[in-house]
Design a protein around this motif. Structure first.
Motif, PDB file in Angstrom:
ATOM      1  N   GLU A 197      60.863  27.327  11.062  1.00 20.95           N
ATOM      2  CA  GLU A 197      60.814  28.397  12.068  1.00 20.95           C
ATOM      3  C   GLU A 197      61.454  29.689  11.534  1.00 20.95           C
ATOM      4  OE1 GLU A 197      61.695  25.278  12.636  1.00 20.95           O
ATOM      5  OE2 GLU A 197      60.424  24.562  14.289  1.00 20.95           O
ATOM      6  N   VAL A 198      62.537  29.533  10.769  1.00 23.95           N
ATOM      7  CA  VAL A 198      63.199  30.721  10.208  1.00 23.95           C
ATOM      8  C   VAL A 198      62.302  31.356   9.143  1.00 23.95           C
ATOM      9  CG1 VAL A 198      65.223  31.553   8.921  1.00 23.95           C
ATOM     10  CG2 VAL A 198      65.520  29.895  10.779  1.00 23.95           C
ATOM     11  N   LEU A 199      61.706  30.507   8.312  1.00 30.84           N
ATOM     12  CA  LEU A 199      60.798  31.012   7.268  1.00 30.84           C
ATOM     13  C   LEU A 199      59.589  31.722   7.889  1.00 30.84           C
ATOM     14  CD1 LEU A 199      60.571  31.066   4.194  1.00 30.84           C
ATOM     15  CD2 LEU A 199      59.492  28.812   4.307  1.00 30.84           C
ATOM     16  N   HIS A 200      59.072  31.161   8.960  1.00 25.50           N
ATOM     17  CA  HIS A 200      57.933  31.778   9.673  1.00 25.50           C
ATOM     18  C   HIS A 200      58.333  33.177  10.154  1.00 25.50           C
ATOM     19  CE1 HIS A 200      54.235  32.029  11.771  1.00 25.50           C
ATOM     20  NE2 HIS A 200      54.689  31.711  12.974  1.00 25.50           N
ATOM     21  N   ALA A 201      59.540  33.284  10.750  1.00 21.26           N
ATOM     22  CA  ALA A 201      60.024  34.593  11.227  1.00 21.26           C
ATOM     23  C   ALA A 201      60.195  35.565  10.059  1.00 21.26           C
ATOM     24  CB  ALA A 201      61.352  34.420  11.962  1.00 21.26           C
ATOM     25  N   MET A 202      60.738  35.061   8.947  1.00 24.02           N
ATOM     26  CA  MET A 202      60.948  35.951   7.785  1.00 24.02           C
ATOM     27  C   MET A 202      59.627  36.542   7.324  1.00 24.02           C
ATOM     28  SD  MET A 202      63.682  33.575   5.752  1.00 24.02           S
ATOM     29  CE  MET A 202      64.505  34.636   4.581  1.00 24.02           C
ATOM     30  N   ARG A 203      58.574  35.719   7.348  1.00 24.33           N
ATOM     31  CA  ARG A 203      57.274  36.208   6.891  1.00 24.33           C
ATOM     32  C   ARG A 203      56.697  37.214   7.886  1.00 24.33           C
ATOM     33  NH1 ARG A 203      55.816  30.267   4.503  1.00 24.33           N
ATOM     34  NH2 ARG A 203      56.583  30.702   2.400  1.00 24.33           N
ATOM     35  N   LEU A 204      56.830  36.900   9.186  1.00 29.91           N
ATOM     36  CA  LEU A 204      56.281  37.806  10.205  1.00 29.91           C
ATOM     37  C   LEU A 204      57.020  39.144  10.231  1.00 29.91           C
ATOM     38  CD1 LEU A 204      55.832  35.264  13.153  1.00 29.91           C
ATOM     39  CD2 LEU A 204      54.016  36.327  11.806  1.00 29.91           C
ATOM     40  N   ASP A 205      58.322  39.131   9.872  1.00 24.60           N
ATOM     41  CA  ASP A 205      59.161  40.329   9.967  1.00 24.60           C
ATOM     42  C   ASP A 205      59.308  41.024   8.611  1.00 24.60           C
ATOM     43  OD1 ASP A 205      60.430  41.831  11.874  1.00 24.60           O
ATOM     44  OD2 ASP A 205      62.354  40.779  11.773  1.00 24.60           O
ATOM     45  N   ASP A 206      58.614  40.519   7.589  1.00 24.27           N
ATOM     46  CA  ASP A 206      58.846  41.005   6.222  1.00 24.27           C
ATOM     47  C   ASP A 206      58.530  42.502   6.062  1.00 24.27           C
ATOM     48  OD1 ASP A 206      59.492  39.955   3.371  1.00 24.27           O
ATOM     49  OD2 ASP A 206      57.725  41.224   3.115  1.00 24.27           O
ATOM     50  N   ALA A 207      57.412  42.941   6.618  1.00 20.82           N
ATOM     51  CA  ALA A 207      57.004  44.339   6.411  1.00 20.82           C
ATOM     52  C   ALA A 207      58.007  45.287   7.074  1.00 20.82           C
ATOM     53  CB  ALA A 207      55.609  44.558   6.979  1.00 20.82           C
ATOM     54  N   ARG A 208      58.468  44.940   8.269  1.00 21.60           N
ATOM     55  CA  ARG A 208      59.438  45.797   8.978  1.00 21.60           C
ATOM     56  C   ARG A 208      60.734  45.902   8.172  1.00 21.60           C
ATOM     57  NH1 ARG A 208      63.792  45.442  13.036  1.00 21.60           N
ATOM     58  NH2 ARG A 208      64.071  43.266  12.415  1.00 21.60           N
TER      59      ARG A 208
END
Ligand SMILES: C[S@@+](CC[C@H](N)C(=O)[O-])C[C@H]1O[C@@H](n2cnc3c(N)ncnc32)[C@H](O)[C@@H]1O
Length: 256
Positions: A197-208
């Motif tokens: 779940e943390v890795l998923h968030a990191m990927r979704l938030d990477d560009a920001r």
């Protein structure tokens, strides 16, 4: 104080002193689940959704209504502010050992009965049995002694009070961390591996986050800050994807 702890303190003091942007409120990797409802947020809090969701996850099942809440390692104060504004505690206190972070949190974060103080996780500046809930998000990997920290958590919690925790560890250190949590004498309520779940968030938030590093950080410091922010291609997301780093969360209760 050991070298490791001194290095973390210097790093967080420097970040708070040099990057004083009000809009930088959180310093965690975030949480994104493919199941379950996402918390409702006001538009101003939306940019921090994934970071807030990590707090919502660790607090799952713990009612803050009317509670005296302590966050240890409160950083720039976004999490403590969110808890105070959305979850109805009686008071919320953030403590952090970086004076620059405490001063930014005092300057920028608002909420009912919200305060920030400077202090060390291993010697919390509070009398015993003064909080109903202690929250600790992505901070304990910096501490010189996890045992000293959890002993302090037990001391400041009231009987029946909860300790909720989330952090990452290298895989070989996971068993030791479990023993350290158990050494507190607090009773485990739940433990979860939330690496996915943390890795998923990191990927979704990477560009920001990559934009933040590019726009806010002077060029010579951008490379280390990319690692600190856990951007794509750096040590922590790579290790989490490979299984050599794990992100855990736990809730424990002080029985007596
Ligand atoms: C990765 S940041 C997380 C901040 C916040 N919990 C969040 O999610 O945005 C870790 C924080 O822990 C604080 N910290 C590290 N060691 C500490 C200690 N021994 N006592 C208190 N705070 C500490 C750092 O200064 C930093 O603000």
């Amino acid at each position: 104080m050991g070298i490791r702890q001194l290095a973390w303190r210097a790093c967080y003091e420097l970040l708070g002193a040099r990057v004083r942007r009000t809009e930088w409120a959180f310093m965690n990797y975030g949480y994104a689940s493919r199941v379950g409802a996402a918390p409702e947020l006001e538009p101003a809090d939306e940019p921090d959704r994934f970071c807030i969701q990590l707090y919502a996850h660790v607090l799952d099942g713990v009612d803050l209504t009317g509670a005296d809440v302590l966050e240890v390692g409160s950083g720039r104060g976004g999490g403590a502010s969110w808890m105070s504004r959305y979850l109805g505690p009686r008071s919320t206190t953030g403590v952090d050992f970086a004076a620059s972070a405490v001063s930014l949190a005092r300057r920028d974060r608002r909420g009912p009965q919200l305060t920030f103080v400077r202090g060390d996780a291993a010697a919390l500046p509070f009398t015993g049995a003064s909080f109903d809930v202690v929250v600790n998000v992505e901070s304990s990997h910096c501490y010189g002694s996890m045992e000293a920290f959890v002993s302090e958590v037990r001391r400041v919690l009231r009987p029946g009070g909860h300790f909720v925790w989330a952090d990452l560890r290298d895989e070989p250190d996971v068993a030791t961390t479990r023993e350290q949590l158990a050494s507190s004498g607090l009773v485990p309520v739940r433990e979860r591996d939330i690496t996915a779940e943390v890795l998923h968030a990191m990927r979704l938030d990477d560009a920001r986050k990559a934009d933040m590093v590019r726009e806010w950080i002077p060029r010579p410091f951008q490379r280390p800050l990319r690692g600190f922010a856990g951007l794509d291609g750096t040590r922590n997301p790579e290790g989490m994807a490979a299984g050599t780093i794990r992100y855990l969360s736990a809730a424990l209760v002080r029985a007596t």
